[in-house]
Write a protein that holds these residues in place. Structure first.
Motif, PDB file in Angstrom:
ATOM      1  N   VAL A   5       0.849  -1.187   0.000  1.00 22.09           N
ATOM      2  CA  VAL A   5       0.000   0.000   0.000  1.00 22.09           C
ATOM      3  C   VAL A   5       0.886   1.238   0.000  1.00 22.09           C
ATOM      4  O   VAL A   5       1.761   1.387   0.859  1.00 22.09           O
ATOM      5  CB  VAL A   5      -0.932   0.030   1.232  1.00 22.09           C
ATOM      6  CG1 VAL A   5      -1.735   1.334   1.257  1.00 22.09           C
ATOM      7  CG2 VAL A   5      -1.876  -1.170   1.209  1.00 22.09           C
ATOM      8  N   LEU A   6       0.656   2.118  -0.972  1.00 16.01           N
ATOM      9  CA  LEU A   6       1.334   3.418  -1.013  1.00 16.01           C
ATOM     10  C   LEU A   6       0.369   4.429  -0.420  1.00 16.01           C
ATOM     11  O   LEU A   6      -0.688   4.693  -0.990  1.00 16.01           O
ATOM     12  CB  LEU A   6       1.692   3.795  -2.449  1.00 16.01           C
ATOM     13  CG  LEU A   6       2.387   2.707  -3.285  1.00 16.01           C
ATOM     14  CD1 LEU A   6       2.729   3.246  -4.665  1.00 16.01           C
ATOM     15  CD2 LEU A   6       3.627   2.179  -2.574  1.00 16.01           C
ATOM     16  N   GLN A   7       0.721   4.999   0.732  1.00 12.72           N
ATOM     17  CA  GLN A   7      -0.210   5.863   1.449  1.00 12.72           C
ATOM     18  C   GLN A   7       0.351   7.261   1.615  1.00 12.72           C
ATOM     19  O   GLN A   7       1.386   7.469   2.263  1.00 12.72           O
ATOM     20  CB  GLN A   7      -0.554   5.272   2.825  1.00 12.72           C
ATOM     21  CG  GLN A   7      -1.636   6.059   3.553  1.00 12.72           C
ATOM     22  CD  GLN A   7      -2.323   5.267   4.644  1.00 12.72           C
ATOM     23  OE1 GLN A   7      -1.726   4.403   5.266  1.00 12.72           O
ATOM     24  NE2 GLN A   7      -3.590   5.573   4.884  1.00 12.72           N
ATOM     25  N   GLN A   8      -0.339   8.224   1.007  1.00 12.49           N
ATOM     26  CA  GLN A   8       0.040   9.631   1.155  1.00 12.49           C
ATOM     27  C   GLN A   8       0.109  10.000   2.639  1.00 12.49           C
ATOM     28  O   GLN A   8      -0.714   9.538   3.445  1.00 12.49           O
ATOM     29  CB  GLN A   8      -0.989  10.519   0.462  1.00 12.49           C
ATOM     30  CG  GLN A   8      -1.061  10.353  -1.032  1.00 12.49           C
ATOM     31  CD  GLN A   8      -0.048  11.202  -1.763  1.00 12.49           C
ATOM     32  OE1 GLN A   8       0.210  12.339  -1.397  1.00 12.49           O
ATOM     33  NE2 GLN A   8       0.535  10.650  -2.810  1.00 12.49           N
ATOM     34  N   SER A  78      -2.745   2.156  -4.415  1.00 11.73           N
ATOM     35  CA  SER A  78      -2.532   3.552  -4.036  1.00 11.73           C
ATOM     36  C   SER A  78      -3.878   4.229  -3.877  1.00 11.73           C
ATOM     37  O   SER A  78      -4.860   3.842  -4.517  1.00 11.73           O
ATOM     38  CB  SER A  78      -1.705   4.285  -5.096  1.00 11.73           C
ATOM     39  OG  SER A  78      -2.415   4.347  -6.324  1.00 11.73           O
ATOM     40  N   ASN A  79      -3.929   5.236  -3.021  1.00 13.45           N
ATOM     41  CA  ASN A  79      -5.206   5.906  -2.731  1.00 13.45           C
ATOM     42  C   ASN A  79      -5.231   7.354  -3.187  1.00 13.45           C
ATOM     43  O   ASN A  79      -6.120   8.100  -2.812  1.00 13.45           O
ATOM     44  CB  ASN A  79      -5.504   5.853  -1.224  1.00 13.45           C
ATOM     45  CG  ASN A  79      -4.551   6.732  -0.424  1.00 13.45           C
ATOM     46  OD1 ASN A  79      -3.352   6.725  -0.669  1.00 13.45           O
ATOM     47  ND2 ASN A  79      -5.079   7.466   0.545  1.00 13.45           N
ATOM     48  N   ALA A  80      -4.278   7.781  -4.006  1.00 15.19           N
ATOM     49  CA  ALA A  80      -4.216   9.190  -4.388  1.00 15.19           C
ATOM     50  C   ALA A  80      -3.754   9.315  -5.828  1.00 15.19           C
ATOM     51  O   ALA A  80      -2.985   8.489  -6.343  1.00 15.19           O
ATOM     52  CB  ALA A  80      -3.269   9.957  -3.465  1.00 15.19           C
ATOM     53  N   GLU A  81      -4.202  10.384  -6.476  1.00 14.37           N
ATOM     54  CA  GLU A  81      -3.859  10.597  -7.872  1.00 14.37           C
ATOM     55  C   GLU A  81      -2.360  10.735  -8.076  1.00 14.37           C
ATOM     56  O   GLU A  81      -1.815  10.297  -9.092  1.00 14.37           O
ATOM     57  CB  GLU A  81      -4.588  11.840  -8.396  1.00 14.37           C
ATOM     58  CG  GLU A  81      -4.494  12.008  -9.889  1.00 14.37           C
ATOM     59  CD  GLU A  81      -5.459  13.059 -10.414  1.00 14.37           C
ATOM     60  OE1 GLU A  81      -5.675  13.072 -11.632  1.00 14.37           O
ATOM     61  OE2 GLU A  81      -5.986  13.863  -9.619  1.00 14.37           O
ATOM     62  N   ALA A  82      -1.672  11.339  -7.111  1.00 16.27           N
ATOM     63  CA  ALA A  82      -0.232  11.542  -7.250  1.00 16.27           C
ATOM     64  C   ALA A  82       0.536  10.226  -7.291  1.00 16.27           C
ATOM     65  O   ALA A  82       1.695  10.193  -7.729  1.00 16.27           O
ATOM     66  CB  ALA A  82       0.279  12.410  -6.098  1.00 16.27           C
ATOM     67  N   ASP A  83      -0.077   9.124  -6.834  1.00 14.86           N
ATOM     68  CA  ASP A  83       0.587   7.819  -6.837  1.00 14.86           C
ATOM     69  C   ASP A  83       0.173   6.931  -7.998  1.00 14.86           C
ATOM     70  O   ASP A  83       0.703   5.825  -8.148  1.00 14.86           O
ATOM     71  CB  ASP A  83       0.282   7.073  -5.524  1.00 14.86           C
ATOM     72  CG  ASP A  83       1.125   7.573  -4.365  1.00 14.86           C
ATOM     73  OD1 ASP A  83       2.282   7.930  -4.596  1.00 14.86           O
ATOM     74  OD2 ASP A  83       0.606   7.599  -3.240  1.00 14.86           O
ATOM     75  N   VAL A  84      -0.786   7.374  -8.796  1.00 14.85           N
ATOM     76  CA  VAL A  84      -1.316   6.510  -9.847  1.00 14.85           C
ATOM     77  C   VAL A  84      -0.211   6.038 -10.787  1.00 14.85           C
ATOM     78  O   VAL A  84      -0.098   4.843 -11.092  1.00 14.85           O
ATOM     79  CB  VAL A  84      -2.429   7.237 -10.635  1.00 14.85           C
ATOM     80  CG1 VAL A  84      -2.763   6.491 -11.918  1.00 14.85           C
ATOM     81  CG2 VAL A  84      -3.675   7.370  -9.777  1.00 14.85           C
ATOM     82  N   LEU A  85       0.642   6.972 -11.242  1.00 13.48           N
ATOM     83  CA  LEU A  85       1.661   6.602 -12.224  1.00 13.48           C
ATOM     84  C   LEU A  85       2.764   5.740 -11.628  1.00 13.48           C
ATOM     85  O   LEU A  85       3.188   4.757 -12.241  1.00 13.48           O
ATOM     86  CB  LEU A  85       2.256   7.860 -12.862  1.00 13.48           C
ATOM     87  CG  LEU A  85       1.645   8.264 -14.205  1.00 13.48           C
ATOM     88  CD1 LEU A  85       2.228   9.578 -14.695  1.00 13.48           C
ATOM     89  CD2 LEU A  85       1.859   7.179 -15.246  1.00 13.48           C
ATOM     90  N   ARG A  86       3.253   6.084 -10.436  1.00 13.99           N
ATOM     91  CA  ARG A  86       4.366   5.277  -9.933  1.00 13.99           C
ATOM     92  C   ARG A  86       3.906   3.901  -9.478  1.00 13.99           C
ATOM     93  O   ARG A  86       4.668   2.936  -9.570  1.00 13.99           O
ATOM     94  CB  ARG A  86       5.158   6.010  -8.862  1.00 13.99           C
ATOM     95  CG  ARG A  86       4.514   6.322  -7.563  1.00 13.99           C
ATOM     96  CD  ARG A  86       5.586   6.990  -6.693  1.00 13.99           C
ATOM     97  NE  ARG A  86       5.087   7.556  -5.475  1.00 13.99           N
ATOM     98  CZ  ARG A  86       5.843   8.291  -4.657  1.00 13.99           C
ATOM     99  NH1 ARG A  86       7.105   8.538  -4.950  1.00 13.99           N
ATOM    100  NH2 ARG A  86       5.341   8.788  -3.544  1.00 13.99           N
TER     101      ARG A  86
END
Length: 396
Positions: A5-8, A78-86
Motif C-alpha cells: 500500500v502506497l499511502q500519502q 494507491s489511494n491518491a492521484e499523485a501515486d497513480v503513475l508510480r
C-alpha cells in the motif's frame, strides 16, 4: 497474498485493517512519508510500515521498486492521484496485476486523456470532449483568447483545481503572463493545456469498477465550478434519481467503464462532465481515484459504502459480490467553507446535517482542500439540499 500500500502522508485510512478484516492471513506492507497523519500505534499488528523522509521524491519511488523486487507483492494499491503513475510503473516493471503505466498515463495527462472519451455514445449520439489546444508560447495563449473568448489554462498533470486559471480576455492574459513568468516556462515545455471556458453546469460522477463493469455510479452537480473555490464555497449535490441528467450521466459512466474497464483495470474513477446552457453535455476529465472534498462521506451516507475501503478491497479481489447502484439512504450533498463563512447553531444543529467537521481555515486557500467548516447535508431532492446549504450561509 501480499499487498503493498502506497499511502500519502495526509491519508488516515486504515487500509491494512480493512484488508485484514476480510482476509485475516493477508500480508500487508505500507510505505508513507514524514509528517504522516497516522501514528505508529494506529497501524494494524503485524504490518510493516516504512516512513520515508520525502514521500514525493524519486528516492521514495526507488524504494518502492526495491520492495517490489525483493518482496514480490501480488498487489500494489494507491489511494491518491499523485501515486497513480508510480504504482502503475511498479506493476509494469515487476509483472504485477492491475493498471499498467501505458494506461495510467492517460488518467494523468489531460492531453492524452482526451483519447479516453473518443467514440463514447449515449442514445446513439457521440458525446464530445471539451475542445483543447496545446499552447507552447504566450502568443498561442493570446491568439486563443482573441479567437475563442474566455479560456481555461491548466497543468496537463494537475488535480484539485490547482494551477487552473481562467483568462477572460487577451488583456487579462497579458497581465497574468507578465506577472507569472513561471507560466511562460511551463508553456515553453508544453506542460499546460488550454480549453475554451464552458458556460453552464459542472458535474462529477464517482464510479466503482469490478471486472470491467460499474458496481456504483453516483452523479452529482457542483454548486459552482471547482476552480472558483476562493470566491464560492466548494460543494456539490447528488442529482435527482428521476431526472434526465441522472439518466444521461449514469449511461455515460456505464459506456466509459465498458470502454476502459477491462482494458485498463481501474477500480475507481472520478469523472467530470459539463452541460452547456443549451443542454449539451461535454466530457471534461476522468481520474483513476476517488473524489475529494466530502464526496466519500456523502456517498457513504446515501449509498452505504465507503469508496476508499471498496477500492482497496477491489484492488485485491476481496470485495464481496455486492453492487451499490441504487441509493439506500437519503440523497445528500456536501459543502466546504473555502470562501464565504458557514455556520449553524452548535447547541441545536439541524437534523439534516448528516456529517460535520471543523478545521483551521487558512487566510487564503491554495486549493479546495483548504477549508474550515465542512458539512454533508441530506434532503429529499437536489433543490431542498441546496436550500439547506444556503441556510448555512446565514445561520452564523
Amino acid at each position: 497474498m501480499r499487498v503493498l500500500v502506497l499511502q500519502q502522508p495526509s491519508s488516515v485510512a486504515p487500509f491494512e485493517t480493512w484488508l485484514q478484516e476480510v482476509a485475516p492471513g493477508i500480508d500487508v506492507r505500507l510505505i508513507s512519508g514524514s509528517g504522516t497523519a497516522r501514528a505508529d500505534d494506529d497501524i494494524a499488528r503485524g504490518v510493516r510500515r516504512e516512513v520515508l523522509e520525502d514521500y514525493h521524491s524519486p528516492a521514495t519511488t526507488r524504494r518502492i521498486f526495491e520492495v517490489c523486487a525483493e518482496w514480490r507483492p501480488d498487489v500494489v494499491f494507491s489511494n491518491a492521484e499523485a501515486d497513480v503513475l508510480r504504482a502503475a510503473e511498479a506493476r509494469t516493471l515487476f509483472g504485477i496485476e492491475g493498471m499498467l503505466s501505458s494506461a495510467a498515463v492517460l488518467y494523468r495527462d489531460k492531453l492524452l486523456m482526451k483519447q479516453l472519451f473518443d467514440g463514447i455514445e449515449v442514445d446513439d449520439a457521440e458525446v464530445p470532449a471539451v475542445p483543447h489546444r496545446l499552447p507552447s508560447s504566450g502568443e498561442d495563449v493570446l491568439t486563443a483568447c482573441a479567437g475563442l473568448g474566455p479560456v481555461v489554462l491548466k497543468p496537463r498533470d494537475g488535480s484539485g483545481a490547482m494551477g487552473v486559471q481562467t483568462l477572460a480576455s487577451p488583456a487579462q492574459a497579458v497581465e497574468r503572463l507578465a506577472a507569472q513568468p513561471e507560466v511562460l516556462t511551463a508553456l515553453h515545455c508544453s506542460q499546460l493545456i488550454l480549453e475554451p471556458f464552458v458556460e453552464g453546469d459542472v458535474y462529477h460522477v464517482d464510479i466503482l469498477v469490478r471486472d470491467g463493469a460499474p458496481i456504483l455510479v453516483s452523479p452529482s452537480r457542483y454548486l459552482h465550478p471547482p476552480h472558483l473555490f476562493t470566491r464560492h464555497n466548494t460543494g456539490s449535490v447528488m442529482v435527482d434519481a428521476d431526472s434526465s441528467e441522472y439518466v444521461f450521466l449514469r449511461r455515460y459512466a456505464e459506456a466509459l467503464t465498458a470502454k476502459v474497464g477491462k482494458a485498463h483495470r481501474p477500480n475507481i474513477l472520478h469523472l467530470e462532465m459539463y452541460r452547456t446552457p443549451d443542454g449539451r453535455f461535454l466530457a471534461g476529465e476522468v481520474a483513476c481515484r476517488g473524489g475529494g472534498g466530502l464526496i466519500k462521506e456523502s456517498m457513504r451516507h446515501t449509498y452505504g459504502v465507503d469508496q476508499a475501503r471498496a477500492a482497496c478491497l477491489l484492488s485485491a479481489g476481496l470485495l464481496c459480490e455486492d453492487t451499490f447502484l441504487e441509493r439506500i439512504g437519503p440523497q445528500s450533498g456536501w459543502i466546504l467553507e473555502t470562501a464565504v463563512p458557514l455556520g449553524y447553531d452548535r447547541s441545536a444543529p439541524p437534523s439534516w446535517l448528516a456529517y460535520t467537521k471543523e478545521a483551521p481555515r487558512p487566510g487564503t486557500p491554495s486549493s479546495s482542500g483548504d477549508a474550515g467548516l465542512r458539512c454533508v447535508v441530506e434532503g429529499g431532492s437536489r433543490k431542498e439540499i441546496e436550500e439547506r446549504m444556503a441556510a448555512l450561509h446565514t445561520t452564523i
